[in-house]
Design an enzyme around this catalytic site. Structure first.
Site, PDB file in Angstrom:
ATOM      1  N   SER A 127       0.810  -1.228   0.000  1.00 38.56           N
ATOM      2  CA  SER A 127       0.000   0.000   0.000  1.00 38.56           C
ATOM      3  C   SER A 127       0.835   1.266   0.000  1.00 38.56           C
ATOM      4  CB  SER A 127      -0.879  -0.010   1.259  1.00 38.56           C
ATOM      5  OG  SER A 127      -1.449   1.255   1.469  1.00 38.56           O
ATOM      6  N   GLU A 129       0.047   3.697   1.596  1.00 39.89           N
ATOM      7  CA  GLU A 129      -0.005   4.162   2.979  1.00 39.89           C
ATOM      8  C   GLU A 129       1.359   3.970   3.661  1.00 39.89           C
ATOM      9  OE1 GLU A 129      -2.654   5.654   4.359  1.00 39.89           O
ATOM     10  OE2 GLU A 129      -2.150   5.581   6.483  1.00 39.89           O
ATOM     11  N   TYR A 151      -1.841   0.288  10.693  1.00 43.02           N
ATOM     12  CA  TYR A 151      -2.087  -0.401   9.418  1.00 43.02           C
ATOM     13  C   TYR A 151      -0.844  -0.332   8.528  1.00 43.02           C
ATOM     14  CZ  TYR A 151      -3.752  -0.902   4.583  1.00 43.02           C
ATOM     15  OH  TYR A 151      -3.887  -1.268   3.261  1.00 43.02           O
TER      16      TYR A 151
HETATM   17  P1  NAP Z   1     -11.507  -4.787   1.565  1.00 40.32           P
HETATM   18  O1  NAP Z   1     -12.641  -4.477   0.646  1.00 40.32           O
HETATM   19  O2  NAP Z   1     -11.526  -4.245   2.954  1.00 40.32           O
HETATM   20  O3  NAP Z   1     -11.394  -6.395   1.640  1.00 40.32           O
HETATM   21  C1  NAP Z   1     -10.633  -7.027   2.624  1.00 40.32           C
HETATM   22  C2  NAP Z   1     -10.825  -8.526   2.493  1.00 40.32           C
HETATM   23  O4  NAP Z   1     -10.040  -9.190   3.505  1.00 40.32           O
HETATM   24  C3  NAP Z   1     -12.280  -9.020   2.687  1.00 40.32           C
HETATM   25  O5  NAP Z   1     -12.535 -10.040   1.766  1.00 40.32           O
HETATM   26  C4  NAP Z   1     -12.237  -9.583   4.099  1.00 40.32           C
HETATM   27  O6  NAP Z   1     -13.200 -10.575   4.338  1.00 40.32           O
HETATM   28  C5  NAP Z   1     -10.845 -10.192   4.102  1.00 40.32           C
HETATM   29  N1  NAP Z   1     -10.353 -10.502   5.450  1.00 40.32           N
HETATM   30  C6  NAP Z   1     -10.216  -9.656   6.499  1.00 40.32           C
HETATM   31  N2  NAP Z   1      -9.737 -10.320   7.572  1.00 40.32           N
HETATM   32  C7  NAP Z   1      -9.557 -11.609   7.187  1.00 40.32           C
HETATM   33  C8  NAP Z   1      -9.094 -12.780   7.835  1.00 40.32           C
HETATM   34  N3  NAP Z   1      -8.724 -12.756   9.125  1.00 40.32           N
HETATM   35  N4  NAP Z   1      -9.029 -13.929   7.134  1.00 40.32           N
HETATM   36  C9  NAP Z   1      -9.421 -13.978   5.843  1.00 40.32           C
HETATM   37  N5  NAP Z   1      -9.893 -12.907   5.167  1.00 40.32           N
HETATM   38  C10 NAP Z   1      -9.956 -11.729   5.831  1.00 40.32           C
HETATM   39  O7  NAP Z   1     -10.124  -4.344   0.903  1.00 40.32           O
HETATM   40  P2  NAP Z   1      -9.794  -3.931  -0.619  1.00 40.32           P
HETATM   41  O8  NAP Z   1     -10.028  -2.485  -0.799  1.00 40.32           O
HETATM   42  O9  NAP Z   1     -10.400  -4.919  -1.516  1.00 40.32           O
HETATM   43  O10 NAP Z   1      -8.202  -4.108  -0.611  1.00 40.32           O
HETATM   44  C11 NAP Z   1      -7.596  -5.362  -0.906  1.00 40.32           C
HETATM   45  C12 NAP Z   1      -6.192  -5.389  -0.321  1.00 40.32           C
HETATM   46  O11 NAP Z   1      -5.419  -4.355  -0.896  1.00 40.32           O
HETATM   47  C13 NAP Z   1      -6.114  -5.165   1.184  1.00 40.32           C
HETATM   48  O12 NAP Z   1      -5.049  -5.935   1.677  1.00 40.32           O
HETATM   49  C14 NAP Z   1      -5.801  -3.690   1.317  1.00 40.32           C
HETATM   50  O13 NAP Z   1      -5.155  -3.426   2.543  1.00 40.32           O
HETATM   51  C15 NAP Z   1      -4.890  -3.508   0.125  1.00 40.32           C
HETATM   52  N6  NAP Z   1      -4.862  -2.173  -0.479  1.00 40.32           N
HETATM   53  C16 NAP Z   1      -6.019  -1.557  -0.818  1.00 40.32           C
HETATM   54  C17 NAP Z   1      -5.979  -0.326  -1.423  1.00 40.32           C
HETATM   55  C18 NAP Z   1      -7.251   0.398  -1.834  1.00 40.32           C
HETATM   56  O14 NAP Z   1      -7.187   1.607  -2.060  1.00 40.32           O
HETATM   57  N7  NAP Z   1      -8.377  -0.307  -1.954  1.00 40.32           N
HETATM   58  C19 NAP Z   1      -4.736   0.284  -1.694  1.00 40.32           C
HETATM   59  C20 NAP Z   1      -3.578  -0.389  -1.349  1.00 40.32           C
HETATM   60  C21 NAP Z   1      -3.647  -1.626  -0.752  1.00 40.32           C
HETATM   61  P3  NAP Z   1     -14.692 -10.224   4.909  1.00 40.32           P
HETATM   62  O15 NAP Z   1     -15.532  -9.965   3.680  1.00 40.32           O
HETATM   63  O16 NAP Z   1     -15.066 -11.475   5.644  1.00 40.32           O
HETATM   64  O17 NAP Z   1     -14.569  -9.011   5.782  1.00 40.32           O
HETATM   65  N1  GDD Z   2     -12.664   7.282   5.746  1.00 39.50           N
HETATM   66  C1  GDD Z   2     -12.758   8.613   5.868  1.00 39.50           C
HETATM   67  N2  GDD Z   2     -13.914   9.141   6.380  1.00 39.50           N
HETATM   68  N3  GDD Z   2     -11.714   9.385   5.485  1.00 39.50           N
HETATM   69  C2  GDD Z   2     -11.852  10.725   5.596  1.00 39.50           C
HETATM   70  C3  GDD Z   2     -13.021  11.321   6.095  1.00 39.50           C
HETATM   71  C4  GDD Z   2     -14.103  10.489   6.520  1.00 39.50           C
HETATM   72  O1  GDD Z   2     -15.141  10.937   6.986  1.00 39.50           O
HETATM   73  N4  GDD Z   2     -12.844  12.658   6.058  1.00 39.50           N
HETATM   74  C5  GDD Z   2     -11.631  12.889   5.562  1.00 39.50           C
HETATM   75  N5  GDD Z   2     -11.016  11.712   5.283  1.00 39.50           N
HETATM   76  C6  GDD Z   2      -9.646  11.557   4.763  1.00 39.50           C
HETATM   77  C7  GDD Z   2      -8.763  10.653   5.621  1.00 39.50           C
HETATM   78  O2  GDD Z   2      -8.319  11.340   6.785  1.00 39.50           O
HETATM   79  C8  GDD Z   2      -7.670  10.326   4.619  1.00 39.50           C
HETATM   80  O3  GDD Z   2      -6.715  11.359   4.600  1.00 39.50           O
HETATM   81  C9  GDD Z   2      -8.402  10.309   3.278  1.00 39.50           C
HETATM   82  O4  GDD Z   2      -9.680  10.928   3.498  1.00 39.50           O
HETATM   83  C10 GDD Z   2      -8.621   8.929   2.679  1.00 39.50           C
HETATM   84  O5  GDD Z   2      -9.195   8.097   3.668  1.00 39.50           O
HETATM   85  P1  GDD Z   2      -9.731   6.627   3.311  1.00 39.50           P
HETATM   86  O6  GDD Z   2     -10.662   6.679   2.168  1.00 39.50           O
HETATM   87  O7  GDD Z   2     -10.222   6.014   4.583  1.00 39.50           O
HETATM   88  O8  GDD Z   2      -8.437   5.875   2.756  1.00 39.50           O
HETATM   89  P2  GDD Z   2      -6.929   5.810   3.287  1.00 39.50           P
HETATM   90  O9  GDD Z   2      -6.101   6.651   2.370  1.00 39.50           O
HETATM   91  O10 GDD Z   2      -6.832   6.048   4.728  1.00 39.50           O
HETATM   92  O11 GDD Z   2      -6.591   4.254   3.061  1.00 39.50           O
HETATM   93  C11 GDD Z   2      -6.978   3.586   1.862  1.00 39.50           C
HETATM   94  O12 GDD Z   2      -5.935   3.667   0.914  1.00 39.50           O
HETATM   95  C12 GDD Z   2      -4.731   2.993   1.288  1.00 39.50           C
HETATM   96  C13 GDD Z   2      -3.719   3.206   0.146  1.00 39.50           C
HETATM   97  O13 GDD Z   2      -3.111   4.441   0.285  1.00 39.50           O
HETATM   98  C14 GDD Z   2      -7.318   2.148   2.220  1.00 39.50           C
HETATM   99  O14 GDD Z   2      -7.898   1.515   1.097  1.00 39.50           O
HETATM  100  C15 GDD Z   2      -6.091   1.369   2.630  1.00 39.50           C
HETATM  101  O15 GDD Z   2      -6.436  -0.014   2.801  1.00 39.50           O
HETATM  102  C16 GDD Z   2      -5.052   1.515   1.501  1.00 39.50           C
HETATM  103  O16 GDD Z   2      -3.894   0.806   1.829  1.00 39.50           O
END
Ligand code: NAP
Ligand code: GDD
Length: 325
Positions: A127, A129, A151
């Protein structure tokens, strides 16, 4: 027929990746943790119309023996580790669980693959992050990391374990450093989906205000459907490696929000409330990715603009809310 195992198949990325792999003729198997509400956790796969095309296997990232059994029985060609406690804000309230699943969980999957199917190609969902308090204005594979949340610290451990297993055991283990990516299947707690759902509710007269935290934070947002293609491409390369996946454009939460309001013909200032209670203990102020390596080596580029994506998400939320009324 190639076999893929996806952990986190019920999440946003897992669902889009499963759809992509099915389209390429893979047999797709997904790890699912036990829940008392099994009818709820396949909602994204149902939304994409693929729930009957994937095979679910019971297991948990915290349970090494279940992972070893699954990898031994399945003998997958490719393993995508997408499962995680993925919501940054929750990681301050549940730091140990986040470390156990998001960090050590990756080590469990790596161990299962190393012991039971060491030639499988492995993908780790790393990520942006991890860059946290950014050390360079444009982040690439060589930018030093500075995690700002439990995280991010857990993801950093998982990232280095992936690199270490590649270097120690010669495993084909790749780490995709993906910047934020969203879609209509995004969890409601993340800011883009909170915004598109909130704006749709205001448009339909179900609510009047949208409360957000730090709207000055800047993110490099892309579409999940585009980003899962990069995951697959990484595992098709002759050599495993690490890649940044990003759009190269950064936008404030405020301006992302404005796109959603404008799409509905609403004035943002009439409805948006900034609530300090929603601020985080430590913030990642700015993320902006340089995906030049992914473009050069994988031929990958983001295809969907932020405007197109937010409009798609608002329209999906308008339909969902209207259908439920
Ligand atoms: P998500 O929608 O939150 O999905 C997370 C998945 O992990 C769900 O299927 C959840 O299952 C499963 N999970 C959680 N705890 C588990 C456990 N103990 N054992 C088995 N499965 C478990 O996340 P996403 O947005 O698809 O992201 C996919 C991956 O990419 C994550 O690792 C996230 O940290 C990473 N990532 C995401 C982003 C982004 O912007 N989306 C960016 C960078 C990296 P349940 O349905 O049962 O909860
Ligand atoms: N969730 C949320 N809710 N975020 C808010 C809000 C609110 O009400 N208001 C402002 N924000 C700001 C957060 O403080 C952060 O700076 C930004 O919006 C994005 O927040 P999120 O959408 O929760 O995502 P994230 O950047 O913290 O994390 C996501 O991206 C990562 C990759 O950079 C997640 O998908 C992580 O799993 C992923 O790794």
């Amino acid at each position: 027929m190639k076999k893929a195992l996806i952990t986190g198949i019920t999440g946003q990325d897992g669902a889009y990746l499963a759809q992509l792999l099915l389209g390429k003729g893979y047999a797709v198997h997904g790890l699912v943790r036990r829940s008392s509400t099994t009818d709820m956790n396949d909602v994204r796969l149902r939304w994409l119309g693929i729930v009957d095309d994937v095979q679910m296997v019971d297991g948990d990232l915290a349970d090494l023996s279940s992972l070893m059994r699954i990898v031994r029985d399945l003998q997958p060609d490719e393993v995508y580790n997408l499962a995680a406690q993925s919501f940054v804000k929750t990681s301050w309230q549940q730091p140990l669980l986040t470390g156990a699943i998001t960090g050590l969980g990756c080590a469990n999957v790596l161990e299962a693959v190393r012991i039971e199917k060491p030639d499988a190609h492995f993908y780790q969902a790393s990520s942006s992050e991890m860059y946290g308090l950014i050390q360079e204005p444009l982040q690439s594979e060589t930018t030093p990391f500075y995690p700002r949340s439990p995280y991010a610290a857990a993801k950093l451990y998982a990232h280095w374990m992936t690199v270490n297993y590649r270097e120690s055991f010669g495993m084909h283990a790749s780490s995709g450093i993906l910047f934020n990516h969203e879609s209509p299947l995004r969890g409601i707690e993340f800011v883009t989906r909170k915004v598109t759902d909130g704006v749709a509710r205001i448009k339909l007269g179900v609510s009047r205000e949208l409360r957000l935290g730090n709207i000055d934070a800047k993110r490099d947002w892309g579409h999940a459907r585009d980003y899962v293609k990069a995951m697959w491409l990484m595992l098709q390369q002759e050599r495993a490696d690490d890649y940044v996946v990003a759009t190269g454009r950064t936008v404030t939460v405020r301006d992302m929000c404005r796109i959603a309001f404008e799409h509905c013909g609403l004035a943002m200032d009439d409805h948006l409330v900034v609530d300090p209670a929603l601020f985080r203990p430590a913030e990642v102020d700015l993320l902006l990715g340089n995906a030049a390596k992914a473009k050069a080596r994988l031929g990958w580029e983001a295809e969907t603009s932020l405007e197109e994506m937010i409009q798609e998400m608002v329209d999906a939320d308008l339909n969902r809310i209207s259908a439920n009324r």
